[in-house]
Design an enzyme around this catalytic site. Sequence first.
Site, PDB file in Angstrom:
ATOM      1  N   LYS A  11       0.795  -0.718   0.233  1.00 52.68           N
ATOM      2  CA  LYS A  11      -0.220   0.174   0.262  1.00 52.68           C
ATOM      3  C   LYS A  11       0.723   1.455   0.138  1.00 52.68           C
ATOM      4  CE  LYS A  11      -3.756  -2.445   2.794  1.00 52.68           C
ATOM      5  NZ  LYS A  11      -4.492  -2.574   3.595  1.00 52.68           N
ATOM      6  N   TYR A  51     -12.160  -1.315  -3.367  1.00 56.58           N
ATOM      7  CA  TYR A  51     -13.336  -2.151  -1.956  1.00 56.58           C
ATOM      8  C   TYR A  51     -14.443  -1.338  -1.896  1.00 56.58           C
ATOM      9  CZ  TYR A  51      -8.420  -1.909  -0.047  1.00 56.58           C
ATOM     10  OH  TYR A  51      -7.165  -2.090   0.128  1.00 56.58           O
ATOM     11  N   PHE A  59     -15.072   4.095   7.154  1.00 63.10           N
ATOM     12  CA  PHE A  59     -13.833   4.476   7.391  1.00 63.10           C
ATOM     13  C   PHE A  59     -13.543   4.297   5.820  1.00 63.10           C
ATOM     14  CE2 PHE A  59     -14.216   0.225   7.992  1.00 63.10           C
ATOM     15  CZ  PHE A  59     -13.633  -0.816   7.125  1.00 63.10           C
ATOM     16  N   ARG A  87      -2.789 -14.863   3.690  1.00 63.42           N
ATOM     17  CA  ARG A  87      -2.812 -14.160   4.831  1.00 63.42           C
ATOM     18  C   ARG A  87      -1.888 -14.021   6.503  1.00 63.42           C
ATOM     19  NH1 ARG A  87      -7.336 -10.389   4.409  1.00 63.42           N
ATOM     20  NH2 ARG A  87      -8.091 -10.030   5.784  1.00 63.42           N
ATOM     21  N   ARG A 104       2.267  -7.216   8.545  1.00 60.70           N
ATOM     22  CA  ARG A 104       2.176  -5.717   9.143  1.00 60.70           C
ATOM     23  C   ARG A 104       2.934  -5.593  10.609  1.00 60.70           C
ATOM     24  NH1 ARG A 104      -4.382  -7.066   7.287  1.00 60.70           N
ATOM     25  NH2 ARG A 104      -4.371  -5.688   5.381  1.00 60.70           N
ATOM     26  N   ASN A 114      -1.602   0.547   7.010  1.00 60.68           N
ATOM     27  CA  ASN A 114      -1.712  -1.352   7.328  1.00 60.68           C
ATOM     28  C   ASN A 114      -0.238  -1.882   6.600  1.00 60.68           C
ATOM     29  OD1 ASN A 114      -3.387  -2.147   5.507  1.00 60.68           O
ATOM     30  ND2 ASN A 114      -4.335  -3.030   7.185  1.00 60.68           N
ATOM     31  N   HIS A 117      -1.430  -5.896   1.697  1.00 62.86           N
ATOM     32  CA  HIS A 117      -3.181  -6.075   1.224  1.00 62.86           C
ATOM     33  C   HIS A 117      -2.717  -7.621   0.417  1.00 62.86           C
ATOM     34  CE1 HIS A 117      -7.239  -7.154  -1.013  1.00 62.86           C
ATOM     35  NE2 HIS A 117      -6.402  -7.748  -1.098  1.00 62.86           N
ATOM     36  N   GLU A 128      -9.187  -9.590  -7.627  1.00 59.87           N
ATOM     37  CA  GLU A 128      -8.268  -8.718  -8.183  1.00 59.87           C
ATOM     38  C   GLU A 128      -6.969  -8.821  -8.665  1.00 59.87           C
ATOM     39  OE1 GLU A 128      -7.727  -8.977  -3.947  1.00 59.87           O
ATOM     40  OE2 GLU A 128     -10.427  -8.268  -3.315  1.00 59.87           O
TER      41      GLU A 128
END
Length: 139
Positions: A11, A51, A59, A87, A104, A114, A117, A128
């Site tokens: 990110k 998103y 948010f 993950r 993270r 964070n 992704h 994606e």
Amino acid sequence: MATNRTFTMIKPDGVENGHIGGILNMITEGGFKIVSLKLTQLTVADAQQFYAIHSARPFFGELVEFMTRGPIVAAILEKENAVEDFRTLIGATNPADAAEGTIRKKYAKSIGENAVHGSDSDENAAIEGAFHFSGREQF
Ligand code: GDP
């Protein structure tokens, strides 16, 4: 378990803070093969689409602003059990809750910013990945 693929982004915070190399190193050390890779930047429309599932969340505006403020690294990764294992490697959404040894835990500053992704299902990984890479960019 079949070899399969997941999708990741480093990110804007991860790129701004100089962590492209460190994060890619954790990814390859974690046993993932990089099969697609690019530095790119999301438009507002891209981020809203990517998103869309969070569009009703308070948010959402902040998330779109963050994700479009600078370049990202997009990548498709291959490994057995790729989605679930990635993950695990990235850790909890909120870095305060992320386990030791996760990306993270090492590189993220907050629940919003964070660092990375990771797709949450095989279906979303395919959607994606196709959002960012043509068939001839997927090796
Ligand atoms: P992920 O799958 O771990 O990335 O988490 P989610 O799918 O729940 O959320 C998607 C992204 O939205 C997260 O990675 C964060 O960048 C952002 N996000 C989630 N919760 C919050 C929040 O409470 N505040 C802000 N500013 N961003 C959030």
